[in-house]
Design a protein around this motif. Structure first.
Motif, PDB file in Angstrom:
ATOM      1  N   VAL A  80       7.862  -5.481  -7.658  1.00 23.03           N
ATOM      2  CA  VAL A  80       6.708  -4.767  -8.203  1.00 23.03           C
ATOM      3  C   VAL A  80       5.459  -5.049  -7.365  1.00 23.03           C
ATOM      4  O   VAL A  80       4.706  -4.134  -7.024  1.00 23.03           O
ATOM      5  CB  VAL A  80       6.479  -5.157  -9.685  1.00 23.03           C
ATOM      6  N   LYS A  81       5.258  -6.315  -6.999  1.00 27.86           N
ATOM      7  CA  LYS A  81       4.078  -6.665  -6.202  1.00 27.86           C
ATOM      8  C   LYS A  81       4.117  -6.000  -4.825  1.00 27.86           C
ATOM      9  O   LYS A  81       3.103  -5.515  -4.334  1.00 27.86           O
ATOM     10  CB  LYS A  81       3.959  -8.183  -6.060  1.00 27.86           C
ATOM     11  N   VAL A  82       5.290  -5.985  -4.208  1.00 23.31           N
ATOM     12  CA  VAL A  82       5.410  -5.370  -2.884  1.00 23.31           C
ATOM     13  C   VAL A  82       5.215  -3.860  -2.982  1.00 23.31           C
ATOM     14  O   VAL A  82       4.599  -3.250  -2.108  1.00 23.31           O
ATOM     15  CB  VAL A  82       6.765  -5.733  -2.248  1.00 23.31           C
ATOM     16  N   ALA A  83       5.727  -3.252  -4.036  1.00 14.90           N
ATOM     17  CA  ALA A  83       5.556  -1.812  -4.210  1.00 14.90           C
ATOM     18  C   ALA A  83       4.079  -1.470  -4.417  1.00 14.90           C
ATOM     19  O   ALA A  83       3.595  -0.470  -3.883  1.00 14.90           O
ATOM     20  CB  ALA A  83       6.390  -1.317  -5.387  1.00 14.90           C
ATOM     21  N   ARG A  84       3.372  -2.279  -5.156  1.00 16.39           N
ATOM     22  CA  ARG A  84       1.938  -2.041  -5.354  1.00 16.39           C
ATOM     23  C   ARG A  84       1.153  -2.248  -4.066  1.00 16.39           C
ATOM     24  O   ARG A  84       0.158  -1.599  -3.819  1.00 16.39           O
ATOM     25  CB  ARG A  84       1.390  -2.965  -6.439  1.00 16.39           C
ATOM     26  N   ARG A  85       1.623  -3.199  -3.285  1.00 15.15           N
ATOM     27  CA  ARG A  85       0.935  -3.517  -2.033  1.00 15.15           C
ATOM     28  C   ARG A  85       1.217  -2.467  -0.964  1.00 15.15           C
ATOM     29  O   ARG A  85       0.512  -2.377   0.023  1.00 15.15           O
ATOM     30  CB  ARG A  85       1.400  -4.886  -1.544  1.00 15.15           C
ATOM     31  N   ARG A  86       2.250  -1.699  -1.155  1.00 13.04           N
ATOM     32  CA  ARG A  86       2.675  -0.668  -0.197  1.00 13.04           C
ATOM     33  C   ARG A  86       2.941  -1.294   1.160  1.00 13.04           C
ATOM     34  O   ARG A  86       2.314  -0.970   2.160  1.00 13.04           O
ATOM     35  CB  ARG A  86       1.658   0.451  -0.095  1.00 13.04           C
ATOM     36  N   ALA A  87       3.920  -2.197   1.171  1.00 15.12           N
ATOM     37  CA  ALA A  87       4.219  -2.968   2.371  1.00 15.12           C
ATOM     38  C   ALA A  87       5.193  -2.259   3.296  1.00 15.12           C
ATOM     39  O   ALA A  87       5.832  -2.875   4.115  1.00 15.12           O
ATOM     40  CB  ALA A  87       4.792  -4.326   1.971  1.00 15.12           C
ATOM     41  N   GLY A  88       5.338  -0.977   3.175  1.00 17.97           N
ATOM     42  CA  GLY A  88       6.281  -0.256   4.010  1.00 17.97           C
ATOM     43  C   GLY A  88       7.559   0.020   3.238  1.00 17.97           C
ATOM     44  O   GLY A  88       7.732  -0.400   2.099  1.00 17.97           O
ATOM     45  N   ALA A  89       8.462   0.713   3.867  1.00 15.08           N
ATOM     46  CA  ALA A  89       9.678   1.126   3.173  1.00 15.08           C
ATOM     47  C   ALA A  89      10.787   0.080   3.249  1.00 15.08           C
ATOM     48  O   ALA A  89      11.650   0.037   2.382  1.00 15.08           O
ATOM     49  CB  ALA A  89      10.178   2.441   3.761  1.00 15.08           C
ATOM     50  N   LEU A  90      10.776  -0.765   4.268  1.00 12.50           N
ATOM     51  CA  LEU A  90      11.882  -1.691   4.466  1.00 12.50           C
ATOM     52  C   LEU A  90      11.878  -2.849   3.465  1.00 12.50           C
ATOM     53  O   LEU A  90      12.940  -3.217   2.945  1.00 12.50           O
ATOM     54  CB  LEU A  90      11.850  -2.231   5.895  1.00 12.50           C
ATOM     55  N   MET A  91      10.739  -3.413   3.181  1.00 16.20           N
ATOM     56  CA  MET A  91      10.685  -4.585   2.304  1.00 16.20           C
ATOM     57  C   MET A  91      11.204  -4.303   0.896  1.00 16.20           C
ATOM     58  O   MET A  91      12.016  -5.078   0.384  1.00 16.20           O
ATOM     59  CB  MET A  91       9.262  -5.149   2.263  1.00 16.20           C
ATOM     60  N   PRO A  92      10.802  -3.229   0.228  1.00 13.27           N
ATOM     61  CA  PRO A  92      11.372  -2.961  -1.100  1.00 13.27           C
ATOM     62  C   PRO A  92      12.885  -2.729  -1.059  1.00 13.27           C
ATOM     63  O   PRO A  92      13.595  -3.136  -1.984  1.00 13.27           O
ATOM     64  CB  PRO A  92      10.637  -1.694  -1.567  1.00 13.27           C
ATOM     65  N   VAL A  93      13.375  -2.138   0.008  1.00 12.37           N
ATOM     66  CA  VAL A  93      14.827  -1.921   0.135  1.00 12.37           C
ATOM     67  C   VAL A  93      15.550  -3.258   0.269  1.00 12.37           C
ATOM     68  O   VAL A  93      16.576  -3.498  -0.379  1.00 12.37           O
ATOM     69  CB  VAL A  93      15.137  -0.991   1.336  1.00 12.37           C
ATOM     70  N   LEU A  94      15.024  -4.152   1.101  1.00 14.09           N
ATOM     71  CA  LEU A  94      15.637  -5.465   1.279  1.00 14.09           C
ATOM     72  C   LEU A  94      15.607  -6.277  -0.012  1.00 14.09           C
ATOM     73  O   LEU A  94      16.588  -6.936  -0.365  1.00 14.09           O
ATOM     74  CB  LEU A  94      14.940  -6.232   2.401  1.00 14.09           C
TER      75      LEU A  94
END
Length: 143
Positions: free
Chosen positions: A74-88
């Motif tokens: 959730v934190k990474v999705a809010r931060r919009r850290a790119g597409a790879l991190m939420p997938v990993l």
């Protein structure tokens, strides 16, 4: 307006979607949760080979990793850290869920798991291992 008649505007950085950009503290918090998640996942995977009653330890680590992993996602999705991190992180959550589910099954079948582990510890040869697997793992095909 100020006393001299000029106006000062405070500008906040915004992302293309219109949301305010994440602060450095929010970014650090997301990174910390991601690190803790991967650490818990690694510790759980490394400790899955323990025998009962120590098999409860990776189960607790798995449950903690699931909670921390969801928060990190959730934190990474809010931060919009790119597409790879939420997938990993999502793949890590799937591995965590399946491993935790398997560990929970072993703990729920405590007596059967303890009997199988005792048999495997006393097996000195490959044929002894095959006998244990044939006796206690009926879904295994003995070669």
């Amino acid at each position: 307006m100020n006393d001299d008649g000029t106006q000062h505007q405070t500008s906040t950085l915004q992302t293309p979607g219109g949301r305010p950009a994440p602060t450095e503290e929010q970014k650090r918090s997301a990174v910390q949760f991601v690190r803790i998640f991967w650490l818990l996942l690694a510790a759980m995977l490394l400790s899955t080979g323990l025998v009962l009653p120590w098999k409860l330890f990776p189960l607790v680590l798995g449950i903690a990793a699931l909670v921390i992993g969801i928060i990190a996602l959730v934190k990474v999705a809010r931060r919009r850290a790119g597409a790879l991190m939420p997938v990993l992180i999502s793949l890590g959550l799937v591995v965590t869920f399946l491993t935790t589910l398997g560990l929970a099954g072993m703990v729920l079948l405590w007596d059967e798991t303890a009997t199988y582990e005792a048999c495997m510890q006393s097996a000195l040869t490959l044929s002894g291992v095959d006998e244990c697997e044939a006796d206690y793992l009926p879904f295994q095909q003995v070669r």
